[in-house]
Design an enzyme around this catalytic site. Structure first.
Site: not given
Ligand code: GCW
Length: 700
Positions: A392, A364, A291
């Site tokens: 989240e 995720d 990311e």
């Molecule tokens: O779930 C996603 C989140 C990001 C997060 C990423 C990660 C810290 O939307 O906000 O970043 O995973 O785990 O690195």
């Protein structure tokens, strides 16, 4: 006070309320405990003394005295060599210094309780265990327990930024006030450490994995050192999130290439500086080439090259490097496969003090994911489990979701990687491949809200995470039981009702959000609310439509050999089981198969009917949760009762929103009616699509 006669509580004291227990055992506790005798005077023993004093005095409604000798009813606590002078009975203590013994001893007409261990920290853990037994109304007159942790590194990962915003945080801003540190030491830091220690958490990263290099600069290291000093007596080490490009950002190096000697030297020097300030520094946690974060791949190096460079820097002081496996690439045909593809070839290449931290599922932290295929597959690398406590994707902080059943579902999954019974739990314990290191991380759900977690029941997830990391064999039900007793009451009927709410809550959320193996269909960016229609983000693998693949034929992601073949990343037995839609667990079916709308499912219903059933059941069950909670009006103090009641109202409203929005959207493909027996959506799809939440929390 309110009509219930129960004092209003704001939740700040968590499960460490130490109120006069309404336990049947109270009178016997008064004879079991008459005084306290600490053996030793280390900061940890001082902390344990304070805790026992506050705990026993609160629970017993007493003013206990500090003893100088063992009397009847004394709690004698300290390292084994320090208690020797008072006890003649032989006590076998665990080898693991974090383990402890709780034992009732009778000598010379006196009966007393001994809490001991090889280390002071073990003693502290034992003190917390005794307080837990008292708060949960257990007998403490004939104690004889030994307890040792299953997992070595039991960490809390904060995604807190230096400006105090919290990525994916829904409980206010960060508890860490960088601006006033190091001078101002908020009492909250100590209370945070106490709470963690009480459940065995022994390490924290205080900043975001999307890291800011500045945290490694001297002024911030001084602040970190102040926190480390507060945490140390509680057995909590600080780990730092390391931004891979820090040498360039902080000291203008031209590169951050891990094979460049100047870069290696920079990290060595930086590490020495950290250890000078924080002698028990735990090590680095790194998110790299994920990311947009920088990493070794920027220099055509591997994750192993990057991790090993840092590992060399911390190794002389016993530090660890925790390298995250959360990677995905827009070039791949299936995001599911990326972590395995990048990390499997590196198995065996990581240095001894490196652990690879893997999220529980392959994508995720979705409401339900099958276990990540990396567990068990990487045989030479200790894998750490990463669970996300912050909700989240689970209703953020307005939905009541007890996550322990979800954690257990993953931990108990059989990977078959070393024969039948190779569960994920055994892999991360290090048992299967005899790894020297083991670890678990929980992404924190903590903020500066008065009750720490926004939703009072978020505390249960923090609690359960720590308890599980200590003992993976605990059941989610027994952990819920402990938490309820300490948080609310020891009264049977009330425990029963709250436990029923908690135990059903995860499946209920899955039903109204992402049933049958759906996932990643939430709103863009803020991840709040349903948006299965969303298809506007620049990368395909960020868009919900990529994940559900609904079309006129059916719905679901084909990961079999006729699709992306991601299933081949599992051991043959698991692969086979999931590969056949008739043997695939229906809880995961749309993760692996594109199923026709009219296919008959195991219940005899079509897929479409089955989907409708799940969404409607989800909503009904939240309403049931609310009714159960409302039945407790006289049993819970007014402040916490109303807090949870109001949130349950929001949860009911949002569950209906999820159900209606998802079914109306999927219906545009299935072209089938929502069975008439169900209450029909009161808004149309356009309405749900038009909703916007630019200020939803947690999003940068
Ligand atoms: O779930 C996603 C989140 C990001 C997060 C990423 C990660 C810290 O939307 O906000 O970043 O995973 O785990 O690195």
């Amino acid at each position: 006070m309110w009509a219930t006669g129960l004092k209003a509580e704001d939740g700040y004291n968590l499960w460490l309320r130490y109120t006069k227990a309404n336990a049947p055992q109270l009178n016997s506790y008064r004879t079991n405990i008459t005084g306290i005798l600490p053996a030793g005077a280390s900061p940890t023993i001082v902390a344990a003394t304070t805790e026992l004093f506050n705990g026993c005095n609160g629970i017993l409604d007493r003013n206990l005295s500090l003893r100088i000798n063992v009397e009847n009813g004394t709690i004698l606590f300290g390292k084994i060599e320090n208690i020797a002078k008072w006890v003649t009975t032989k006590i076998d203590i665990p080898n693991n210094p974090e383990g402890f013994i709780l034992k009732t001893i009778k000598e010379n007409d006196k009966t007393f309780t001994v809490i001991t261990s090889k280390s002071d920290i073990g003693v502290l853990y034992g003190c917390f265990q005794l307080l837990r037994l008292m708060q949960t109304g257990r007998k403490i007159s004939q104690l004889d327990t030994m307890s040792t942790p299953t997992i070595q590194l039991r960490l809390m990962n904060h995604w807190d930024n230096l400006n105090r915003s919290v990525e994916r945080g829904y409980a206010g801003i960060s508890i860490f006030n960088w601006h006033t540190l190091p001078e101002y030491k908020d009492q909250r830091y100590k209370d945070y450490a106490r709470a963690n220690a009480s459940i065995g958490i022994n390490g924290v990263t205080v900043t975001n994995v999307n890291a800011n290099a500045m945290v490694l600069s001297r002024p911030y290291l001084d602040k970190i050192a102040a926190l480390a000093n507060i945490f140390r007596p509680y057995g909590i080490k600080i780990y730092l999130t390391a931004r891979f490009s820090a040498p360039m950002e902080l000291d203008n190096l031209k590169t951050a290439d891990p094979l460049n000697p100047e870069v290696q030297q920079w990290w060595k020097k930086k590490t020495a500086e950290i250890y000078y300030l924080i002698p028990d520094f735990g090590g680095f946690l790194v998110k790299a080439n994920s990311e947009g974060q920088p990493g070794p791949q920027n220099y055509n190096r591997t994750h192993a090259d990057g991790a090993n460079m840092l590992a060399d820097a911390v190794a002389p002081r016993g530090g660890k490097v925790i390298w995250r496996a959360f990677v995905y690439s827009q070039d791949a045909d299936d995001r599911f496969k990326q972590a395995y593809n990048e990390f499997m070839p590196l198995d065996g290449q990581f240095k001894e003090n490196v652990l690879v931290q893997v999220k529980n599922g392959p994508i995720d932290f979705q409401p339900r994911e099958p276990f990540s295929p990396l567990f068990g597959a990487m045989k030479k690398t200790p894998l750490m489990m990463e669970f996300q406590l912050t909700q989240e994707y689970l209703g953020q902080s307005t939905h009541l979701v007890y996550q322990a059943p979800m954690f257990k579902e993953v931990l108990q999954s059989d990977t078959y990687q070393n024969g039948k019974g190779t569960t994920v739990a055994k892999i991360i314990e290090g048992e299967t491949y005899q790894n020297k290191l083991s670890g678990m991380s929980g992404v924190s759900n903590i903020g500066n809200d008065i009750n720490w977690t926004g939703h009072l029941f978020g505390q249960a997830n923090w609690y359960a995470y720590g308890r599980l990391a200590w003992d993976l064999s605990l059941s989610s039900e027994s952990i819920a039981d402990e938490w309820i007793r300490q948080t609310f009451t020891n009264e049977k009927a009330t425990i029963h009702t709250i436990k029923a709410i908690m135990m059903s809550s995860h499946q209920t959320l899955v039903n109204y959000m992402t049933p049958m193996g759906l996932g990643h269909i939430m709103g863009n960016g803020n991840h709040y609310g349903p948006a299965p229609w969303s298809n506007t983000l620049s990368r395909a693998d960020w868009n919900p439509v990529y994940y559900h693949k609904a079309d006129s034929i059916g719905i679901g992601f084909n990961r079999t050999s006729s699709g992306t073949n991601a299933l081949s990343q599992y051991a043959t037995e698991v692969h086979k089981l999931f590969n056949n839609p008739d043997s695939c667990d229906e809880r995961y079916i749309l993760w692996f198969h594109h199923i026709p709308w009219n296919k008959q499912m195991r219940s005899g219903k079509t897929l479409w009917e089955e989907l409708c059933l799940h969404y409607y059941k989800g909503v009904n069950d939240v309403k049931m949760m609310r009714a159960q909670w409302l039945s407790l009006e006289k049993k819970i103090d007014i402040q916490r009762f109303e807090h949870v009641s109001m949130l349950l109202n929001i949860q009911v409203k949002e569950a209906i929103w999820w159900r209606n929005a998802c079914l109306l959207y999927f219906q545009t493909f299935s072209k089938m009616p929502i069975p008439a027996k169900y209450e029909q959506p009161d808004q149309n799809l356009e309405y749900y699509k038009s909703l916007r939440f630019p200020y939803a929390p947690g999003n940068g």
